[in-house]
Design a protein around this motif. Structure first.
Motif, PDB file in Angstrom:
ATOM      1  N   GLU A   1      43.458  43.654  42.515  1.00  0.00           N
ATOM      2  CA  GLU A   1      42.970  43.203  41.200  1.00  0.00           C
ATOM      3  C   GLU A   1      42.980  44.317  40.161  1.00  0.00           C
TER       4      GLU A   1
ATOM      5  N   ASP B   1      35.673  46.964  49.385  1.00  0.00           N
ATOM      6  CA  ASP B   1      36.772  47.724  48.760  1.00  0.00           C
ATOM      7  C   ASP B   1      37.155  49.003  49.508  1.00  0.00           C
TER       8      ASP B   1
ATOM      9  N   HIS C   1      36.230  35.597  45.520  1.00  0.00           N
ATOM     10  CA  HIS C   1      35.030  35.979  46.280  1.00  0.00           C
ATOM     11  C   HIS C   1      34.997  35.493  47.723  1.00  0.00           C
TER      12      HIS C   1
HETATM   13  O1  F6P Z   1      32.934  45.975  44.732  1.00  0.00           O
HETATM   14  C1  F6P Z   1      33.367  44.910  45.450  1.00  0.00           C
HETATM   15  C2  F6P Z   1      33.964  43.860  44.567  1.00  0.00           C
HETATM   16  O2  F6P Z   1      34.159  42.748  45.388  1.00  0.00           O
HETATM   17  C3  F6P Z   1      35.241  44.251  43.835  1.00  0.00           C
HETATM   18  O3  F6P Z   1      36.402  44.195  44.618  1.00  0.00           O
HETATM   19  C4  F6P Z   1      35.260  43.264  42.703  1.00  0.00           C
HETATM   20  O4  F6P Z   1      35.979  43.776  41.615  1.00  0.00           O
HETATM   21  C5  F6P Z   1      33.810  43.149  42.364  1.00  0.00           C
HETATM   22  O5  F6P Z   1      33.087  43.462  43.534  1.00  0.00           O
HETATM   23  C6  F6P Z   1      33.416  41.769  41.851  1.00  0.00           C
HETATM   24  O6  F6P Z   1      32.082  41.832  41.476  1.00  0.00           O
HETATM   25  P1  F6P Z   1      31.194  40.571  41.062  1.00  0.00           P
HETATM   26  O7  F6P Z   1      30.868  39.821  42.309  1.00  0.00           O
HETATM   27  O8  F6P Z   1      29.996  41.156  40.439  1.00  0.00           O
HETATM   28  O9  F6P Z   1      32.034  39.752  40.146  1.00  0.00           O
END
Ligand code: F6P
Length: 328
Positions: free
Chosen positions: A227, A132, A258
């Motif tokens: 997001e 991020d 992801h």
């Molecule tokens: O902090 C990085 C990040 O990829 C964010 O962009 C996203 O909102 C979050 O992690 C998602 O987290 P998780 O993998 O726990 O769902």
């Protein structure tokens, strides 16, 4: 008197990011270079609480500089947020003789390290790792550059199909609180609009912009949506809204998710990781603690954890203007 550090732990915590392995490798090898023992701590703070440690030497990190993810695994630990959890973690570290640690992660992981340092006067150092790029005190976090390249490649592909069908695509990219990925990819992939948490474009202006885009003869339109965008609607609701108000568009949605966190790190992230690992270990050895290492004007610098956690990493407004001009 300066406490002599003999055994340094290293862990990855929070959401993983490309370049974390390269940073682990750098921490381990810098320890070896300075004749310090190094212990990998599995599953972030969870593994610290469980005493899930492994001794690592220079050869145990061979062949990982180019690998995505983290060989040490990662976790968002609820237990470490409790006093009991942290006490257990401290006991495990003492038992293993670990007298300092480097945490590779985001602001949540740094907050944990800061509290731990305060409670047990335990030397800690942070390496910012998150796609991020939302951490104050560094122009680049680990994984951010790789994620930008991954996302821009995917958006280019979506553009191919978008223009074959004269479609409008809303593409959601990661960025919970900040729009760094969205803004850079928006410019890099030539998006018509970029929606980010830092700015509320408003639905009317979005429609106006899309109408302008259609009138100018464009065969496809890409809107990049972070997001965490606060326009009040998620990408699917945005699609419905445009469907209801602009029959001239055929709209589709892509949520990249992801996949943005995976893949082999870019050269930039590998180099950054290597530099950060050296700086983190050498700072600990020279008696510094409670800092995050970061990149500023191409120099490795330290930022106190409390500033790194409280400070805001600001979006580059110039890029938004460039995007407006480019999408004419
Ligand atoms: O902090 C990085 C990040 O990829 C964010 O962009 C996203 O909102 C979050 O992690 C998602 O987290 P998780 O993998 O726990 O769902």
């Amino acid at each position: 008197m300066l406490q002599t550090i003999k055994k340094i732990g290293v862990l990855t915590s929070g959401g993983d990011a490309p370049g974390m392995n390269a940073a682990i490798r750098s921490v381990v090898r810098t320890c070896a270079f300075h004749n310090k023992k190094c212990y990998g701590i599995y599953r972030g703070y969870e593994g610290m609480i469980d005493g899930d440690f492994i001794e690592m030497d220079a050869r145990s990190v061979k062949g990982i500089i180019n690998k995505g993810g983290t060989v040490l695994k990662s976790a968002r630990s609820k237990a470490f947020r409790t006093v009991e959890g942290r006490k257990k973690a401290y006991e495990q570290l003492r038992k293993a003789g670990i007298d300092a640690f480097v945490v590779i992660g985001g602001d949540g992981s740094f907050t944990g390290a800061m509290v731990f340092n305060k409670e047990f006067n335990f030397p800690v150092m942070g390496i910012p790792g998150t796609i991020d790029n939302d951490i104050f005190g560094t122009t680049h976090t680990l994984g951010y550059d790789t994620a930008l390249n991954t996302v821009v490649e995917v958006v280019d592909k979506i553009r191919d199909t978008a223009s074959s069908h004269n479609r409008l695509f809303f593409i959601e990219v990661m960025g919970r609180d900040v729009g760094h990925i969205a803004v850079n990819v928006g410019v890099g992939a030539g998006a018509e609009e970029i929606l980010i948490p830092e700015e509320d474009l408003g639905l009317d202006r979005l429609l106006e912009s899309l109408r302008r885009s259609k009138a100018s003869g464009k065969s496809s339109s890409i809107v990049i949506v972070a997001e965490g965008d606060k326009i009040g609607k998620n990408v699917f609701e945005l699609k419905d809204y445009v469907d209801e108000n602009m029959s001239e568009y055929e709209v589709r949605v892509s949520v990249l998710g992801h996949m943005q966190r995976g893949g082999s790190p870019s050269c930039f992230d590998r180099v950054l990781a290597s530099r950060m690992g050296v700086k983190a270990v050498e700072s600990l050895i020279t008696g510094k603690s409670n800092y995050m290492v970061g990149l500023k004007n191409d120099i490795m610098e330290l930022t106190p954890f409390d500033q790194a956690v409280k400070g805001k990493s600001k979006i580059n407004k110039e890029l938004l203007r460039v995007s407006d001009i480019m999408s004419i």
